[in-house]
Design a protein around this motif. Sequence first.
Motif, PDB file in Angstrom:
ATOM      1  N   VAL A  40      46.748  31.938  45.645  1.00  0.00           N
ATOM      2  CA  VAL A  40      45.609  32.080  46.546  1.00  0.00           C
ATOM      3  C   VAL A  40      44.738  33.220  46.033  1.00  0.00           C
ATOM      4  O   VAL A  40      45.200  34.100  45.309  1.00  0.00           O
ATOM      5  N   GLN A  41      43.476  33.196  46.415  1.00  0.00           N
ATOM      6  CA  GLN A  41      42.559  34.224  45.927  1.00  0.00           C
ATOM      7  C   GLN A  41      42.902  35.604  46.482  1.00  0.00           C
ATOM      8  O   GLN A  41      42.841  36.604  45.772  1.00  0.00           O
ATOM      9  N   TYR A  42      43.246  35.666  47.769  1.00  0.00           N
ATOM     10  CA  TYR A  42      43.569  36.938  48.411  1.00  0.00           C
ATOM     11  C   TYR A  42      44.992  36.860  48.975  1.00  0.00           C
ATOM     12  O   TYR A  42      45.188  36.512  50.140  1.00  0.00           O
TER      13      TYR A  42
END
Length: 139
Positions: A40-42
Amino acid sequence: MQNILKFVGIYKESLNLNTGKTRDNEDWNAMDIVIEETDVQYPQQITANIFGARQYADKVEKFLDYNAVGDELEVELRFSVAEGKNGMKFNKLQAWKIVNLTRKARAQQKIKETAVASKTMDKQMDAAAEGNIDDDLPF
């Protein structure tokens, strides 16, 4: 009905290893683990509790024996509400079922390698057997 959530992530660290005795004078142990999601990006982290008592008093030890920091885990989480000594309530995440995806992937790779090696040996044995056949048959 139980609400169970699966969370996949990297095992980052262990926290708060506690041991003690139940009211029945049986051993218990508990530990929190930090897991960080992947892909996931964050990435977010969660803390899940592992608890073992009575015949499962070695649950934390087994977790530590079979899982290493950095392993990817799939954890089934149970939610509950706990009440502190001061009367405040808080959410509790219990690690219900843990699958070590890193160990699982390694095991699957070994099975594939063994299967390939077995097929190669079978071919070599067949070739050797064909070379040892006596063609001087009378018919």
